[in-house]
Scaffold this motif. Structure first.
Motif, PDB file in Angstrom:
ATOM      1  N   LYS A   5       0.814  -1.226   0.000  1.00 53.40           N
ATOM      2  CA  LYS A   5       0.000   0.000   0.000  1.00 53.40           C
ATOM      3  C   LYS A   5       0.844   1.271   0.000  1.00 53.40           C
ATOM      4  O   LYS A   5       0.450   2.301   0.532  1.00 53.40           O
ATOM      5  CB  LYS A   5      -0.989   0.014   1.175  1.00 53.40           C
ATOM      6  N   CYS A   6       2.024   1.189  -0.598  1.00 51.01           N
ATOM      7  CA  CYS A   6       2.870   2.366  -0.819  1.00 51.01           C
ATOM      8  C   CYS A   6       2.469   2.912  -2.191  1.00 51.01           C
ATOM      9  O   CYS A   6       2.907   2.384  -3.218  1.00 51.01           O
ATOM     10  CB  CYS A   6       4.348   1.996  -0.819  1.00 51.01           C
ATOM     11  N   ASN A   7       1.621   3.897  -2.217  1.00 48.95           N
ATOM     12  CA  ASN A   7       1.055   4.356  -3.481  1.00 48.95           C
ATOM     13  C   ASN A   7       1.686   5.621  -4.033  1.00 48.95           C
ATOM     14  O   ASN A   7       1.816   5.769  -5.236  1.00 48.95           O
ATOM     15  CB  ASN A   7      -0.452   4.544  -3.344  1.00 48.95           C
ATOM     16  N   THR A   8       2.065   6.535  -3.176  1.00 49.76           N
ATOM     17  CA  THR A   8       2.595   7.812  -3.645  1.00 49.76           C
ATOM     18  C   THR A   8       4.084   7.700  -3.954  1.00 49.76           C
ATOM     19  O   THR A   8       4.761   6.766  -3.506  1.00 49.76           O
ATOM     20  CB  THR A   8       2.392   8.925  -2.597  1.00 49.76           C
ATOM     21  N   VAL A   9       4.577   8.665  -4.690  1.00 54.20           N
ATOM     22  CA  VAL A   9       6.012   8.720  -4.982  1.00 54.20           C
ATOM     23  C   VAL A   9       6.797   8.700  -3.668  1.00 54.20           C
ATOM     24  O   VAL A   9       7.745   7.924  -3.511  1.00 54.20           O
ATOM     25  CB  VAL A   9       6.348   9.976  -5.818  1.00 54.20           C
ATOM     26  N   ALA A  10       6.393   9.515  -2.709  1.00 56.77           N
ATOM     27  CA  ALA A  10       7.107   9.595  -1.425  1.00 56.77           C
ATOM     28  C   ALA A  10       7.068   8.267  -0.667  1.00 56.77           C
ATOM     29  O   ALA A  10       8.084   7.834  -0.112  1.00 56.77           O
ATOM     30  CB  ALA A  10       6.531  10.710  -0.566  1.00 56.77           C
ATOM     31  N   GLN A  11       5.925   7.611  -0.649  1.00 53.12           N
ATOM     32  CA  GLN A  11       5.819   6.328   0.060  1.00 53.12           C
ATOM     33  C   GLN A  11       6.690   5.256  -0.585  1.00 53.12           C
ATOM     34  O   GLN A  11       7.376   4.496   0.105  1.00 53.12           O
ATOM     35  CB  GLN A  11       4.361   5.857   0.092  1.00 53.12           C
ATOM     36  N   MET A  12       6.668   5.202  -1.923  1.00 53.00           N
ATOM     37  CA  MET A  12       7.468   4.184  -2.616  1.00 53.00           C
ATOM     38  C   MET A  12       8.962   4.412  -2.409  1.00 53.00           C
ATOM     39  O   MET A  12       9.713   3.471  -2.130  1.00 53.00           O
ATOM     40  CB  MET A  12       7.116   4.156  -4.094  1.00 53.00           C
ATOM     41  N   ILE A  13       9.389   5.655  -2.527  1.00 46.27           N
ATOM     42  CA  ILE A  13      10.817   5.942  -2.362  1.00 46.27           C
ATOM     43  C   ILE A  13      11.245   5.741  -0.913  1.00 46.27           C
ATOM     44  O   ILE A  13      12.346   5.260  -0.652  1.00 46.27           O
ATOM     45  CB  ILE A  13      11.163   7.345  -2.886  1.00 46.27           C
ATOM     46  N   SER A  14      10.380   6.051   0.037  1.00 50.86           N
ATOM     47  CA  SER A  14      10.717   5.835   1.452  1.00 50.86           C
ATOM     48  C   SER A  14      10.951   4.359   1.740  1.00 50.86           C
ATOM     49  O   SER A  14      11.802   4.005   2.559  1.00 50.86           O
ATOM     50  CB  SER A  14       9.604   6.381   2.349  1.00 50.86           C
ATOM     51  N   ARG A  15      10.214   3.493   1.059  1.00 46.98           N
ATOM     52  CA  ARG A  15      10.431   2.052   1.218  1.00 46.98           C
ATOM     53  C   ARG A  15      11.668   1.612   0.434  1.00 46.98           C
ATOM     54  O   ARG A  15      12.459   0.808   0.898  1.00 46.98           O
ATOM     55  CB  ARG A  15       9.200   1.269   0.764  1.00 46.98           C
ATOM     56  N   TRP A  16      11.827   2.131  -0.785  1.00 44.24           N
ATOM     57  CA  TRP A  16      12.945   1.764  -1.658  1.00 44.24           C
ATOM     58  C   TRP A  16      14.286   2.199  -1.060  1.00 44.24           C
ATOM     59  O   TRP A  16      15.260   1.456  -1.118  1.00 44.24           O
ATOM     60  CB  TRP A  16      12.755   2.432  -3.026  1.00 44.24           C
ATOM     61  N   ALA A  17      14.311   3.396  -0.530  1.00 43.08           N
ATOM     62  CA  ALA A  17      15.559   3.997  -0.044  1.00 43.08           C
ATOM     63  C   ALA A  17      15.346   4.519   1.379  1.00 43.08           C
ATOM     64  O   ALA A  17      15.245   5.723   1.602  1.00 43.08           O
ATOM     65  CB  ALA A  17      15.975   5.135  -0.968  1.00 43.08           C
ATOM     66  N   ASP A  35       3.921   6.783 -19.158  1.00 44.46           N
ATOM     67  CA  ASP A  35       4.906   7.866 -19.195  1.00 44.46           C
ATOM     68  C   ASP A  35       5.288   8.327 -17.796  1.00 44.46           C
ATOM     69  O   ASP A  35       6.470   8.556 -17.516  1.00 44.46           O
ATOM     70  CB  ASP A  35       4.383   9.047 -20.016  1.00 44.46           C
ATOM     71  N   ASP A  36       4.298   8.461 -16.901  1.00 41.45           N
ATOM     72  CA  ASP A  36       4.594   8.867 -15.520  1.00 41.45           C
ATOM     73  C   ASP A  36       5.486   7.838 -14.827  1.00 41.45           C
ATOM     74  O   ASP A  36       6.446   8.195 -14.138  1.00 41.45           O
ATOM     75  CB  ASP A  36       3.302   9.020 -14.704  1.00 41.45           C
ATOM     76  N   PHE A  92       1.939  12.479  -5.361  1.00 47.27           N
ATOM     77  CA  PHE A  92       1.455  12.004  -6.657  1.00 47.27           C
ATOM     78  C   PHE A  92       1.443  10.478  -6.675  1.00 47.27           C
ATOM     79  O   PHE A  92       2.360   9.834  -6.163  1.00 47.27           O
ATOM     80  CB  PHE A  92       2.356  12.536  -7.783  1.00 47.27           C
ATOM     81  N   ILE A  93       0.407   9.900  -7.281  1.00 52.01           N
ATOM     82  CA  ILE A  93       0.278   8.445  -7.352  1.00 52.01           C
ATOM     83  C   ILE A  93       0.443   7.985  -8.802  1.00 52.01           C
ATOM     84  O   ILE A  93      -0.469   8.144  -9.612  1.00 52.01           O
ATOM     85  CB  ILE A  93      -1.090   7.978  -6.803  1.00 52.01           C
ATOM     86  N   PRO A  94       1.598   7.412  -9.138  1.00 53.13           N
ATOM     87  CA  PRO A  94       1.754   6.792 -10.459  1.00 53.13           C
ATOM     88  C   PRO A  94       1.162   5.381 -10.390  1.00 53.13           C
ATOM     89  O   PRO A  94       1.370   4.667  -9.416  1.00 53.13           O
ATOM     90  CB  PRO A  94       3.268   6.754 -10.661  1.00 53.13           C
ATOM     91  N   ARG A 127      12.808  14.492  -3.236  1.00 54.43           N
ATOM     92  CA  ARG A 127      12.822  15.829  -3.843  1.00 54.43           C
ATOM     93  C   ARG A 127      13.341  15.782  -5.284  1.00 54.43           C
ATOM     94  O   ARG A 127      12.744  16.358  -6.187  1.00 54.43           O
ATOM     95  CB  ARG A 127      13.659  16.770  -2.975  1.00 54.43           C
ATOM     96  N   LEU A 128      14.447  15.077  -5.505  1.00 53.00           N
ATOM     97  CA  LEU A 128      15.013  14.992  -6.847  1.00 53.00           C
ATOM     98  C   LEU A 128      14.056  14.291  -7.807  1.00 53.00           C
ATOM     99  O   LEU A 128      13.855  14.743  -8.932  1.00 53.00           O
ATOM    100  CB  LEU A 128      16.356  14.266  -6.834  1.00 53.00           C
ATOM    101  N   VAL A 129      13.476  13.183  -7.373  1.00 55.41           N
ATOM    102  CA  VAL A 129      12.540  12.454  -8.237  1.00 55.41           C
ATOM    103  C   VAL A 129      11.342  13.330  -8.585  1.00 55.41           C
ATOM    104  O   VAL A 129      10.934  13.410  -9.745  1.00 55.41           O
ATOM    105  CB  VAL A 129      12.115  11.114  -7.593  1.00 55.41           C
ATOM    106  N   CYS A 130      10.802  14.013  -7.609  1.00 57.37           N
ATOM    107  CA  CYS A 130       9.640  14.880  -7.863  1.00 57.37           C
ATOM    108  C   CYS A 130       9.999  16.050  -8.778  1.00 57.37           C
ATOM    109  O   CYS A 130       9.201  16.422  -9.651  1.00 57.37           O
ATOM    110  CB  CYS A 130       9.041  15.373  -6.554  1.00 57.37           C
TER     111      CYS A 130
END
Length: 151
Positions: free
Chosen positions: A62-74, A109-110, A98-100, A86-89
């Motif tokens: 349930k990591c849907n947003t850019v921030a949630q996914m990156i927080s889990r990834w890194a 594309d997103d 944002f939810i891709p 910040r850089l990704v956004c």
């Protein structure tokens, strides 16, 4: 004497997002590991695995947003997570919330922009061509009729 930049580990491994090896998970196109990270037969398969893994973050964790996914990834114990987000956004021209929708043809594309931006962070530079990202996305989600295996 000219100085040459060393090829980033993620490119040497054909693993631009530096996916860690995992017991029990063998990705399509994975040919081994370097002791820490997966090694893929080519960059397309390394990116394919990244797209699939980010989709898993959304569906399973349930990591849907850019921030949630990156927080889990890194995670912050290994990375400067806020700077990563910040850089990704900035590169995506979106907000952290944002939810891709990984797997969606409409939002391909997103998703490709997000993975490209993540690769810039992971590799320390802009190394990927958009056609390679799009090919990997299609391979990951069956948009070219070749998908069959889950991992």
């Amino acid at each position: 004497m000219k100085k040459y930049r060393k090829i980033p580990r993620g490119l040497r491994n054909c693993n631009p997002l530096n996916i860690r090896k995992s017991n029990g998970t063998k990705w399509v196109g994975q040919i081994g590991d370097d002791g820490t990270f997966c090694v893929f037969e080519d960059v397309v398969h390394g990116l394919r695995a990244a797209f699939r893994l980010l989709r898993t973050y959304q569906v399973k964790y349930k990591c849907n947003t850019v921030a949630q996914m990156i927080s889990r990834w890194a995670p912050a114990n290994e990375n400067h997570t806020e700077a990563y987000i910040r850089l990704v956004c900035e590169r995506m021209k979106c907000e952290p919330n944002f939810i891709p929708h990984f797997g969606s043809r409409e939002e391909k594309d997103d998703c490709c922009r997000m993975v490209d931006a993540m690769a810039v962070v992971e590799l320390g530079g802009d190394f990927l061509a958009s056609d390679v990202l799009r090919e990997a996305y299609d391979l990951a989600f069956g948009n070219n009729g070749k998908e069959g295996r889950v991992c």
